[in-house]
Design a protein around this motif. Structure first.
Motif, PDB file in Angstrom:
ATOM      1  N   THR A  36      -0.424  49.840 -30.258  1.00  0.00           N
ATOM      2  CA  THR A  36      -1.546  49.327 -29.744  1.00  0.00           C
ATOM      3  C   THR A  36      -1.512  47.648 -29.882  1.00  0.00           C
ATOM      4  OG1 THR A  36      -3.075  50.854 -30.441  1.00  0.00           O
ATOM      5  CG2 THR A  36      -4.218  49.041 -29.933  1.00  0.00           C
ATOM      6  N   ASP A  37      -1.196  47.277 -31.062  1.00  0.00           N
ATOM      7  CA  ASP A  37      -1.125  45.809 -31.319  1.00  0.00           C
ATOM      8  C   ASP A  37      -0.130  44.816 -31.351  1.00  0.00           C
ATOM      9  OD1 ASP A  37      -3.903  45.765 -31.078  1.00  0.00           O
ATOM     10  OD2 ASP A  37      -3.837  46.327 -33.352  1.00  0.00           O
TER      11      ASP A  37
ATOM     12  N   VAL B 272       0.541  42.410 -28.699  1.00  0.00           N
ATOM     13  CA  VAL B 272      -0.491  41.381 -28.280  1.00  0.00           C
ATOM     14  C   VAL B 272      -0.047  39.986 -28.263  1.00  0.00           C
ATOM     15  CG1 VAL B 272      -2.697  40.390 -29.065  1.00  0.00           C
ATOM     16  CG2 VAL B 272      -2.356  42.884 -29.078  1.00  0.00           C
TER      17      VAL B 272
ATOM     18  N   GLN C 229      -4.698  42.677 -20.232  1.00  0.00           N
ATOM     19  CA  GLN C 229      -5.690  42.957 -21.073  1.00  0.00           C
ATOM     20  C   GLN C 229      -5.959  44.704 -20.788  1.00  0.00           C
ATOM     21  OE1 GLN C 229      -7.171  42.482 -24.054  1.00  0.00           O
ATOM     22  NE2 GLN C 229      -7.052  40.137 -23.975  1.00  0.00           N
TER      23      GLN C 229
ATOM     24  N   MET D 291      -3.663  47.074 -22.778  1.00  0.00           N
ATOM     25  CA  MET D 291      -4.241  47.464 -23.912  1.00  0.00           C
ATOM     26  C   MET D 291      -5.108  49.040 -23.848  1.00  0.00           C
ATOM     27  SD  MET D 291      -5.998  45.829 -27.090  1.00  0.00           S
ATOM     28  CE  MET D 291      -4.328  45.176 -27.667  1.00  0.00           C
TER      29      MET D 291
ATOM     30  N   PRO E 113      -2.898  48.640 -37.801  1.00  0.00           N
ATOM     31  CA  PRO E 113      -3.178  47.744 -36.988  1.00  0.00           C
ATOM     32  C   PRO E 113      -3.451  46.374 -37.161  1.00  0.00           C
ATOM     33  CG  PRO E 113      -5.057  49.600 -37.184  1.00  0.00           C
ATOM     34  CD  PRO E 113      -3.707  49.655 -38.505  1.00  0.00           C
TER      35      PRO E 113
ATOM     36  N   ALA F  39       0.665  45.226 -37.229  1.00  0.00           N
ATOM     37  CA  ALA F  39       1.033  45.299 -35.906  1.00  0.00           C
ATOM     38  C   ALA F  39       1.298  43.863 -35.174  1.00  0.00           C
ATOM     39  CB  ALA F  39       0.486  46.045 -35.120  1.00  0.00           C
ATOM     40  N   PRO F  40       0.268  43.007 -35.242  1.00  0.00           N
ATOM     41  CA  PRO F  40       0.592  41.914 -34.594  1.00  0.00           C
ATOM     42  C   PRO F  40       1.716  40.868 -35.456  1.00  0.00           C
ATOM     43  CG  PRO F  40      -1.696  42.123 -34.829  1.00  0.00           C
ATOM     44  CD  PRO F  40      -1.008  43.184 -35.517  1.00  0.00           C
TER      45      PRO F  40
ATOM     46  N   PHE G  21     -12.455  47.692 -35.992  1.00  0.00           N
ATOM     47  CA  PHE G  21     -12.040  47.086 -34.716  1.00  0.00           C
ATOM     48  C   PHE G  21     -12.496  45.614 -34.248  1.00  0.00           C
ATOM     49  CE2 PHE G  21      -9.984  51.108 -34.367  1.00  0.00           C
ATOM     50  CZ  PHE G  21      -8.848  51.001 -33.066  1.00  0.00           C
TER      51      PHE G  21
ATOM     52  N   ILE H 159     -10.602  43.150 -36.463  1.00  0.00           N
ATOM     53  CA  ILE H 159      -9.418  42.947 -35.922  1.00  0.00           C
ATOM     54  C   ILE H 159      -9.232  42.159 -34.765  1.00  0.00           C
ATOM     55  CG2 ILE H 159      -7.425  43.897 -34.990  1.00  0.00           C
ATOM     56  CD1 ILE H 159      -8.120  46.529 -36.903  1.00  0.00           C
ATOM     57  N   SER H 160     -10.227  42.547 -34.014  1.00  0.00           N
ATOM     58  CA  SER H 160     -10.448  41.665 -32.472  1.00  0.00           C
ATOM     59  C   SER H 160     -10.949  40.154 -32.714  1.00  0.00           C
ATOM     60  CB  SER H 160     -11.100  42.287 -31.518  1.00  0.00           C
ATOM     61  OG  SER H 160     -12.447  42.563 -31.849  1.00  0.00           O
TER      62      SER H 160
ATOM     63  N   SER I  76     -14.357  46.670 -29.641  1.00  0.00           N
ATOM     64  CA  SER I  76     -13.386  45.259 -29.688  1.00  0.00           C
ATOM     65  C   SER I  76     -13.925  44.140 -28.775  1.00  0.00           C
ATOM     66  CB  SER I  76     -12.263  45.934 -29.336  1.00  0.00           C
ATOM     67  OG  SER I  76     -11.402  46.821 -30.409  1.00  0.00           O
TER      68      SER I  76
END
Length: 428
Positions: free
Chosen positions: A46-47, A50, A68, A71, A167, A170-171, A250, A253-254, A380
């Motif tokens: 997912t991330d 990004v 975007q 995603m 999550p 991940a970035p 979420f 995270i966003s 998100s």
């Protein structure tokens, strides 16, 4: 209401992991490790890419909104995949679908790596999500098939820690890859991950649902089982409590990078440290959950405490902004409490939900995971819609989500009834 047939008895019975004191035997350790890796795949996919959004848009000649959308397509694939694969596995078995899902994830990750335009990338991302959903939804179903009693929530705690930390990590992993290569390399790494997982699944994850325990009636029968779960008040209460807690996570995270880097002026390195610290909070919560469950603490007590603590953390952040104003220490501390508390909510709600849905573990897993990602995906983008002058929008959205989780818990699940506790006879 779903009633298990005699061949699908829900009574606790010993398994290889239940009969060994002091921890699971080696085969169970390998199984949990592979199931944890399968659970991590979708959050990582997912991330991870990004940080490469700007370069991706430039390379493919696409707008930021089009990038975007890739995603959004992946998250839609995760929801659709779980809702399809979970109930199908109750009739067809887990292993074939799991092997097919891992294979498909590797293939579609490779397609993403070589996508020549944004349209094909978006389509490949959707299919990658559908395939990646197999690992998530079937990992929970396999655990429910194989384990019973107090060990089950402890193993779900492991999967929940993976779901919480992946999550967040991940970035950071994606940024490390992009520091030495392009955004296409992120999907190449995901391809390699899928390829490596395939032999691990073949070796460590045997079929956990023998033919005599599968649902009859074909595809229609398996989806009727899902409909029966949707009609169960308590089960849906736990599903919504889990999904709304996920929406809060979420949102964090966003929105947290904007809050810490733009509002408080921290560097990307400092932000990564803050992110990692909050991830450690989730790990501590998961370890605490496992220890308390091992000592006999009720799952419903831990779930209620987790939602209450998360709500207090989110409320404290709102009140701090409205009274004292924006402070780095205050924001960090309140988010640490909220995110850590969600680390209690995830394994408790997941364990109770899977126990209540034990007559159809794949369908139960599909609803628990599908709603989780659906509400998370909807929450998100909300932070950006309400302006970037304050952390208040993020805090308010998190508070509303956690408060709604509390309402679902009290109004539908009714935790004082003790449904879904190991050995209390309420499994469905």
């Amino acid at each position: 209401m779903i009633s298990p047939s005699p061949s699908r008895s829900t009574a606790s019975h010993p398994t290889d992991a239940d009969t060994v004191p002091g921890g699971p035997p080696r085969p169970a350790v390998a199984l949990i490790a592979v199931l944890g890796a399968l659970t991590a795949v979708a959050p990582l996919a997912t991330d991870m890419y990004v940080p490469g959004f700007p370069a991706m848009g430039e390379a493919l000649g696409a707008s930021s909104s089009a990038v975007q959308l890739t995603m959004t397509a992946f998250l839609a694939g995760l929801v659709v995949g779980q809702l399809l694969i979970g109930p199908l596995s109750d009739g067809l078995g887990r292993r074939r679908l799991l092997i097919g899902g891992v294979t498909g994830f590797a293939v579609f990750s490779l397609a993403c790596a070589f996508a020549p335009n944004i349209g094909l990338l978006t389509g490949a991302r959707f299919l990658q999500g559908v395939a990646g959903a197999a690992g998530m939804v079937l990992a929970r179903a396999v655990l429910t098939d194989r384990f019973h009693g107090p060990r089950l929530p402890r193993y779900f705690a492991v999967l929940s820690q993976v779901m919480g930390v992946a999550p967040i990590a991940a970035p950071v992993l994606g940024g490390a890859i992009l520091s030495v290569s392009t955004w296409r390399a992120v999907f190449a790494v995901l391809t390699v991950l899928g390829v490596l997982l395939l032999p691990a699944v073949v070796r460590a994850v045997p079929e956990s649902l023998p033919p005599e325990r599968r649902h009859g009636g074909g595809v229609a029968g398996t989806f009727r089982a899902m409909g029966g779960l949707l009609a169960r008040r308590a089960f849906m209460g736990y599903v919504l409590a889990l999904a709304l807690a996920a929406a809060a996570l979420f949102t964090y995270i966003s929105g947290s990078s904007f809050v810490f880097e733009n509002l408080h002026g921290v560097s990307s390195t400092t932000y990564s440290l803050i992110f990692a610290t909050n991830a450690v909070g989730m790990l501590i919560a998961g370890a605490t959950f496992s220890r308390l469950v091992g000592r006999g603490t009720r799952l419903n007590t831990l779930l209620t405490a987790g939602i209450a603590l998360a709500g207090l953390g989110a409320l404290a952040q709102v009140l701090l902004v409205l009274t004292v104003g924006e402070t780095l220490a205050g924001t960090w501390a309140t988010l640490f409490v909220t995110v850590g508390a969600i680390g209690l909510v995830f394994p408790a709600a997941m364990s109770i939900g899977q126990t209540l849905g034990r007559s159809a573990p794949g369908a139960a897993s599909a609803l628990l995971g599908g709603f989780q990602f659906l509400l998370g995906a909807l929450a998100s983008p909300l932070v950006g819609l309400f302006g970037e002058a304050s952390s208040l929008p993020m805090a308010l959205i998190m508070l509303i989500a956690v408060a709604a989780a509390g309402v679902a818990l009290v109004a539908l699940a009714r935790p004082w009834r003790g449904e879904g506790e190991p050995g209390n006879g309420h499994a469905g």
